[in-house]
Design a protein around this motif. Structure first.
Motif, PDB file in Angstrom:
ATOM      1  N   TYR A   1      26.657   6.583  72.365  1.00 52.97           N
ATOM      2  CA  TYR A   1      26.647   5.171  72.730  1.00 52.97           C
ATOM      3  C   TYR A   1      25.223   4.662  72.529  1.00 52.97           C
ATOM      4  N   GLY A   2      25.033   3.934  71.426  1.00 55.59           N
ATOM      5  CA  GLY A   2      23.700   3.474  71.079  1.00 55.59           C
ATOM      6  C   GLY A   2      23.564   3.332  69.580  1.00 55.59           C
ATOM      7  N   THR A   3      22.339   3.353  69.108  1.00 54.71           N
ATOM      8  CA  THR A   3      22.048   3.248  67.685  1.00 54.71           C
ATOM      9  C   THR A   3      21.668   4.618  67.136  1.00 54.71           C
ATOM     10  N   THR A   4      21.339   4.636  65.849  1.00 55.55           N
ATOM     11  CA  THR A   4      20.922   5.895  65.232  1.00 55.55           C
ATOM     12  C   THR A   4      19.662   6.446  65.888  1.00 55.55           C
ATOM     13  N   ASN A   5      18.784   5.552  66.332  1.00 56.73           N
ATOM     14  CA  ASN A   5      17.483   5.967  66.852  1.00 56.73           C
ATOM     15  C   ASN A   5      17.393   6.018  68.370  1.00 56.73           C
ATOM     16  N   GLU A   6      18.293   5.310  69.073  1.00 59.31           N
ATOM     17  CA  GLU A   6      18.103   5.196  70.517  1.00 59.31           C
ATOM     18  C   GLU A   6      19.433   5.078  71.265  1.00 59.31           C
ATOM     19  N   CYS A   7      19.602   5.925  72.278  1.00 58.37           N
ATOM     20  CA  CYS A   7      20.772   5.821  73.148  1.00 58.37           C
ATOM     21  C   CYS A   7      20.685   4.542  73.989  1.00 58.37           C
ATOM     22  N   THR A   8      21.838   3.993  74.298  1.00 61.63           N
ATOM     23  CA  THR A   8      21.908   2.831  75.185  1.00 61.63           C
ATOM     24  C   THR A   8      22.176   3.312  76.608  1.00 61.63           C
ATOM     25  N   ALA A   9      21.352   2.904  77.554  1.00 62.64           N
ATOM     26  CA  ALA A   9      21.543   3.294  78.951  1.00 62.64           C
ATOM     27  C   ALA A   9      22.726   2.529  79.532  1.00 62.64           C
ATOM     28  N   LEU A  10      23.647   3.260  80.155  1.00 64.04           N
ATOM     29  CA  LEU A  10      24.807   2.659  80.813  1.00 64.04           C
ATOM     30  C   LEU A  10      24.545   2.631  82.313  1.00 64.04           C
ATOM     31  N   LYS A  11      24.490   1.436  82.868  1.00 66.71           N
ATOM     32  CA  LYS A  11      24.154   1.274  84.279  1.00 66.71           C
ATOM     33  C   LYS A  11      25.338   1.602  85.184  1.00 66.71           C
ATOM     34  N   PRO A  12      25.082   1.942  86.462  1.00 69.91           N
ATOM     35  CA  PRO A  12      26.177   2.217  87.400  1.00 69.91           C
ATOM     36  C   PRO A  12      27.171   1.059  87.450  1.00 69.91           C
ATOM     37  N   GLY A  13      28.445   1.391  87.356  1.00 69.41           N
ATOM     38  CA  GLY A  13      29.501   0.388  87.397  1.00 69.41           C
ATOM     39  C   GLY A  13      29.834  -0.229  86.063  1.00 69.41           C
TER      40      GLY A  13
END
Length: 232
Positions: free
Chosen positions: A145-157
């Motif tokens: 979940y993110g781009t080739t270079n960086e994961c996307t942080a998924l917040k609580p909820g």
């Protein structure tokens, strides 16, 4: 006269003693205790397929070529901490002939995936390989979940986007429909009748901070840390 002096000396000595005792006890004092409190975080996720669950009783039996099927896996962060999220998917493959929309049939069968689909926005494939499970063959993908270079942080909820959107082949009615895949236009009589096709999805999550000295967000590096930690 001498006796009187002795008494004065004794009295003076007594006063000095009292003053000394009083001086020792007169310091101001205080004490204070500090307890540092931390709450340990929690990383938990829930893999959901709401539309698949709603339609599975009618869509998972006796499917036909060109059938559009609901397949909408997404991840919900049910813990207390931000997380980086991954899915690992196995798409069934077989050596088959697939007819074009005008009915023409290729001369030879090829080993290929049995469903048409695309990856939804927000997901990036970081690894793929062909795997065997008994007599079945799958193409396995790891999606970050993110781009080739960086994961996307998924917040609580919060929840990710669903993993799949429908393909865009000529035989597909609802091109690009979110959470939908299409069974390919496979010619009958190739050994798939009455065969159970498994499309397996697994989800994984890991904390977003303190992963390495430089707090990496690189999907490939984070996935390597996660698999080393969990044995996945």
């Amino acid at each position: 006269m001498i006796k009187k002096r002795k008494r004065l000396v004794v009295i003076a000595a007594a006063l000095i003693a009292i003053m000394t005792i009083g001086g020792t006890a007169a310091y101001f004092t205080a004490a204070e205790e500090v307890t540092n409190k931390w709450t340990v975080g929690k990383v938990t996720i829930d893999l959901q397929e709401e539309e698949y669950e709603k339609y599975k009783e009618i869509e998972t039996k006796d499917i036909t070529p060109n059938a559009e099927l609901h397949k909408d896996p997404k991840v919900v962060n049910t813990g207390n901490n931000d997380v980086f999220v991954f899915m690992r998917v196995r798409i069934p493959k077989a050596t088959v002939k697939v007819a074009s929309q005008n009915g023409s049939v290729p001369t030879g069968a090829t080993l290929q995936e049995l469903f048409d689909y695309r990856w939804n926005n927000g997901w990036t494939i970081i690894d793929t390989r062909e795997v065997k499970d008994g007599s079945a063959t799958y193409q396995e993908y790891v999606a970050a979940y993110g781009t080739t270079n960086e994961c996307t942080a998924l917040k609580p909820g919060a929840a990710t986007s669903v993993l799949f959107i429908n393909g865009d082949g000529e035989h597909i009615a609802n091109k690009g429909a979110e959470g939908v895949i299409t069974f390919k236009n496979i010619i009958e009589g190739q050994g798939l009748e009455n065969v159970q096709l498994n499309l397996n999805v697994e989800s994984f999550a890991i904390q977003t901070t303190n992963l390495t000295a430089d707090d990496t967000k690189n999907p490939a590096k984070v996935w390597g840390i996660l698999t080393a930690q969990t044995g996945a």
